[in-house]
Design a protein around this motif. Structure first.
Motif, PDB file in Angstrom:
ATOM      1  N   ILE A 151     -27.616 -48.509 -76.452  1.00 44.89           N
ATOM      2  CA  ILE A 151     -28.922 -48.373 -75.807  1.00 44.89           C
ATOM      3  C   ILE A 151     -28.789 -48.756 -74.331  1.00 44.89           C
ATOM      4  CG2 ILE A 151     -31.343 -49.036 -75.873  1.00 44.89           C
ATOM      5  CD1 ILE A 151     -30.906 -49.927 -78.768  1.00 44.89           C
ATOM      6  N   ILE A 152     -29.173 -47.829 -73.462  1.00 51.58           N
ATOM      7  CA  ILE A 152     -29.072 -48.019 -72.022  1.00 51.58           C
ATOM      8  C   ILE A 152     -30.479 -48.091 -71.428  1.00 51.58           C
ATOM      9  CG2 ILE A 152     -28.107 -47.081 -69.876  1.00 51.58           C
ATOM     10  CD1 ILE A 152     -26.023 -47.859 -72.003  1.00 51.58           C
ATOM     11  N   GLY A 153     -30.647 -48.902 -70.383  1.00 49.97           N
ATOM     12  CA  GLY A 153     -31.937 -48.992 -69.716  1.00 49.97           C
ATOM     13  C   GLY A 153     -31.822 -48.582 -68.268  1.00 49.97           C
ATOM     14  N   ASP A 154     -32.539 -49.268 -67.432  1.00 49.32           N
ATOM     15  CA  ASP A 154     -32.464 -49.031 -65.991  1.00 49.32           C
ATOM     16  C   ASP A 154     -31.844 -50.250 -65.318  1.00 49.32           C
ATOM     17  OD1 ASP A 154     -33.678 -46.438 -66.017  1.00 49.32           O
ATOM     18  OD2 ASP A 154     -35.581 -47.433 -66.443  1.00 49.32           O
ATOM     19  N   GLY A 155     -30.748 -50.706 -65.920  1.00 47.71           N
ATOM     20  CA  GLY A 155     -30.031 -51.861 -65.400  1.00 47.71           C
ATOM     21  C   GLY A 155     -30.113 -53.081 -66.282  1.00 47.71           C
ATOM     22  N   HIS A 159     -24.683 -53.299 -71.767  1.00 48.12           N
ATOM     23  CA  HIS A 159     -23.621 -52.376 -71.360  1.00 48.12           C
ATOM     24  C   HIS A 159     -23.617 -52.202 -69.834  1.00 48.12           C
ATOM     25  CE1 HIS A 159     -23.598 -51.587 -75.613  1.00 48.12           C
ATOM     26  NE2 HIS A 159     -24.853 -51.202 -75.545  1.00 48.12           N
ATOM     27  N   GLU A 160     -24.794 -52.119 -69.247  1.00 47.01           N
ATOM     28  CA  GLU A 160     -24.884 -51.980 -67.791  1.00 47.01           C
ATOM     29  C   GLU A 160     -24.437 -53.255 -67.084  1.00 47.01           C
ATOM     30  OE1 GLU A 160     -28.735 -49.375 -66.977  1.00 47.01           O
ATOM     31  OE2 GLU A 160     -28.841 -50.509 -68.861  1.00 47.01           O
ATOM     32  N   ARG A 161     -24.813 -54.392 -67.620  1.00 50.37           N
ATOM     33  CA  ARG A 161     -24.369 -55.660 -67.027  1.00 50.37           C
ATOM     34  C   ARG A 161     -22.857 -55.789 -67.098  1.00 50.37           C
ATOM     35  NH1 ARG A 161     -28.938 -57.614 -69.835  1.00 50.37           N
ATOM     36  NH2 ARG A 161     -27.624 -58.421 -71.519  1.00 50.37           N
ATOM     37  N   ALA A 162     -22.272 -55.361 -68.218  1.00 48.78           N
ATOM     38  CA  ALA A 162     -20.819 -55.439 -68.360  1.00 48.78           C
ATOM     39  C   ALA A 162     -20.118 -54.579 -67.320  1.00 48.78           C
ATOM     40  CB  ALA A 162     -20.410 -55.006 -69.766  1.00 48.78           C
ATOM     41  N   HIS A 164     -21.184 -53.751 -64.322  1.00 51.50           N
ATOM     42  CA  HIS A 164     -21.308 -54.415 -63.023  1.00 51.50           C
ATOM     43  C   HIS A 164     -20.305 -55.558 -62.913  1.00 51.50           C
ATOM     44  CE1 HIS A 164     -24.991 -52.840 -60.890  1.00 51.50           C
ATOM     45  NE2 HIS A 164     -24.995 -52.141 -62.015  1.00 51.50           N
ATOM     46  N   GLU A 165     -20.169 -56.339 -63.979  1.00 48.88           N
ATOM     47  CA  GLU A 165     -19.254 -57.482 -63.936  1.00 48.88           C
ATOM     48  C   GLU A 165     -17.799 -57.037 -63.897  1.00 48.88           C
ATOM     49  OE1 GLU A 165     -20.476 -59.700 -67.335  1.00 48.88           O
ATOM     50  OE2 GLU A 165     -22.404 -60.263 -66.440  1.00 48.88           O
ATOM     51  N   LEU A 166     -17.467 -55.980 -64.633  1.00 42.81           N
ATOM     52  CA  LEU A 166     -16.099 -55.462 -64.607  1.00 42.81           C
ATOM     53  C   LEU A 166     -15.762 -54.888 -63.237  1.00 42.81           C
ATOM     54  CD1 LEU A 166     -15.965 -53.712 -68.095  1.00 42.81           C
ATOM     55  CD2 LEU A 166     -14.553 -55.658 -67.387  1.00 42.81           C
ATOM     56  N   ALA A 167     -16.702 -54.171 -62.643  1.00 41.12           N
ATOM     57  CA  ALA A 167     -16.472 -53.598 -61.320  1.00 41.12           C
ATOM     58  C   ALA A 167     -16.321 -54.681 -60.258  1.00 41.12           C
ATOM     59  CB  ALA A 167     -17.599 -52.648 -60.951  1.00 41.12           C
ATOM     60  N   ALA A 168     -17.014 -55.795 -60.457  1.00 38.09           N
ATOM     61  CA  ALA A 168     -16.944 -56.897 -59.502  1.00 38.09           C
ATOM     62  C   ALA A 168     -15.754 -57.812 -59.754  1.00 38.09           C
ATOM     63  CB  ALA A 168     -18.235 -57.708 -59.546  1.00 38.09           C
ATOM     64  N   GLY A 169     -15.067 -57.628 -60.884  1.00 41.02           N
ATOM     65  CA  GLY A 169     -13.935 -58.477 -61.216  1.00 41.02           C
ATOM     66  C   GLY A 169     -14.327 -59.840 -61.728  1.00 41.02           C
ATOM     67  N   THR A 170     -15.587 -60.004 -62.175  1.00 45.31           N
ATOM     68  CA  THR A 170     -16.057 -61.296 -62.671  1.00 45.31           C
ATOM     69  C   THR A 170     -16.052 -61.370 -64.193  1.00 45.31           C
ATOM     70  OG1 THR A 170     -18.355 -60.541 -62.600  1.00 45.31           O
ATOM     71  CG2 THR A 170     -17.495 -61.656 -60.638  1.00 45.31           C
ATOM     72  N   ARG A 171     -15.510 -60.355 -64.815  1.00 48.76           N
ATOM     73  CA  ARG A 171     -15.472 -60.299 -66.278  1.00 48.76           C
ATOM     74  C   ARG A 171     -14.130 -59.746 -66.712  1.00 48.76           C
ATOM     75  NH1 ARG A 171     -20.080 -58.694 -70.096  1.00 48.76           N
ATOM     76  NH2 ARG A 171     -19.091 -58.055 -72.054  1.00 48.76           N
ATOM     77  N   ASP A 172     -13.554 -60.357 -67.760  1.00 50.16           N
ATOM     78  CA  ASP A 172     -12.328 -59.836 -68.335  1.00 50.16           C
ATOM     79  C   ASP A 172     -12.651 -58.745 -69.348  1.00 50.16           C
ATOM     80  OD1 ASP A 172     -10.743 -61.626 -66.898  1.00 50.16           O
ATOM     81  OD2 ASP A 172     -10.942 -63.181 -68.444  1.00 50.16           O
ATOM     82  N   GLY A 173     -11.699 -57.858 -69.552  1.00 47.02           N
ATOM     83  CA  GLY A 173     -11.879 -56.825 -70.548  1.00 47.02           C
ATOM     84  C   GLY A 173     -11.648 -55.442 -69.993  1.00 47.02           C
ATOM     85  N   VAL A 174     -11.821 -54.438 -70.854  1.00 48.93           N
ATOM     86  CA  VAL A 174     -11.616 -53.045 -70.473  1.00 48.93           C
ATOM     87  C   VAL A 174     -12.729 -52.203 -71.081  1.00 48.93           C
ATOM     88  CG1 VAL A 174      -9.104 -53.303 -70.358  1.00 48.93           C
ATOM     89  CG2 VAL A 174     -10.179 -52.529 -72.497  1.00 48.93           C
ATOM     90  N   ALA A 223     -21.688 -46.745 -63.116  1.00 48.35           N
ATOM     91  CA  ALA A 223     -21.190 -47.157 -61.804  1.00 48.35           C
ATOM     92  C   ALA A 223     -21.655 -46.194 -60.713  1.00 48.35           C
ATOM     93  CB  ALA A 223     -19.667 -47.240 -61.830  1.00 48.35           C
ATOM     94  N   ARG A 224     -21.567 -44.900 -60.960  1.00 46.86           N
ATOM     95  CA  ARG A 224     -21.978 -43.917 -59.956  1.00 46.86           C
ATOM     96  C   ARG A 224     -23.476 -43.993 -59.692  1.00 46.86           C
ATOM     97  NH1 ARG A 224     -18.334 -38.766 -62.089  1.00 46.86           N
ATOM     98  NH2 ARG A 224     -16.349 -39.482 -61.199  1.00 46.86           N
TER      99      ARG A 224
END
Length: 288
Positions: A151-155, A159-162, A164-174, A223-224
């Protein structure tokens, strides 16, 4: 006709409450820790682990329909046993019930897609709890199960938070490239659930988006949309991971979609870059 939304303060529940109130439907909602912020709603504290609490809330509200949108993760007492308690109380009072379920009730071991006739065969604790909750269909003749996907929202979604955190390098994982689902927007899902609640639906219904994507493909679209650098999103294979979970469990929602006015859009339709209209955004992303 009062509607009771169980888990009304959660991510999906909040959207259900908002839409129900916006069309003037008398609405009550429950919360586990604190009430939601949507005005015009009767809020009730509810502990799904407590049969007495369930019976008291159902009797007090006396709704026409219950939609259980609660989220207890792999907590068996909440996710598996809670819906059974709701179904028993609802059946005794002659109240219809819709149980929100998940594609995680499937293993991915048979060829996808999965339609409403496929039998659950979960391989994770969460999937097992959700599959157990689907036994409400055996306890209540006027119950329905609505299986959905990511389920996706408008931020606001996890899933959306993950992403953002992965793109920022503040979260581990793939983000897995071999884990395929049918993401759905929270507003579409809520509207479809309210349609089912109003239309007397029973049995099993699938409410996934109309496009299958891997978790990584979904992350790229998020991300886009949000102006993040998608190339920073790490990739991997669930098949090579120690994390348990199914691979391709895309839902076939065509049968249910034909009964609905609400369109269950695909991610390319609702995850468009900010500043672009939906049609232009979907064409632009799909052509890349």
């Amino acid at each position: 006709m009062t509607l009771l939304i169980v888990g009304g303060s959660g991510f999906l529940g909040t959207e259900l409450v908002r839409q129900a109130v916006s069309v003037g439907r008398p609405t009550a909602a429950t919360y586990a820790t604190r009430p939601g912020s949507v005005p015009g709603v009767t809020w009730r504290s509810l502990d799904l682990r407590d049969p007495g609490s369930v019976e008291a809330v159902v009797a007090e509200v006396n709704p026409r329909v219950i939609v259980n949108a609660s989220s207890g993760g792999a907590d068996w007492a909440v996710t598996a046993e809670g819906p059974v308690r709701l179904a028993i109380a609802a059946a005794k009072a002659g109240i219809r019930m819709i149980q929100v379920s998940t594609d995680a009730v499937f293993s991915g071991k048979r060829p996808a897609p999965y339609d409403e006739h496929c039998r659950p065969d979960p391989i994770t604790p969460y999937g097992a709890a959700k599959a157990a909750a689907e036994t409400v269909l055996l306890l209540h003749p006027d119950a329905a199960v609505a299986r959905t996907s990511l389920i996706i929202g408008d931020g606001q979604s996890e899933h959306e938070r993950a992403v953002h955190e992965l793109a920022a390098g503040t979260r581990d994982g793939v983000l897995f490239t071999d884990d395929v689902r049918c993401p759905v927007h929270a507003s579409d899902l809520a509207a479809a659930l309210l349609e089912l609640a109003s239309g007397g639906a029973t049995g099993v219904h699938h409410l996934g988006g109309n496009q299958a994507l891997s978790r990584h493909e979904l992350g790229v679209l998020i991300a886009r949309r949000d102006g993040l650098d998608a190339s920073r999103l790490p990739t991997g294979l669930r098949a090579d991971s120690t994390l348990p979970g199914p691979l391709d469990i895309r839902l076939d929602s065509r049968s249910t979609q034909r009964k609905l006015r609400t369109t269950l859009r695909g991610a390319h339709q609702f995850l468009v870059p900010h500043g672009l209209n939906a049609a232009a955004g979907a064409d632009d992303v799909a052509g890349q």
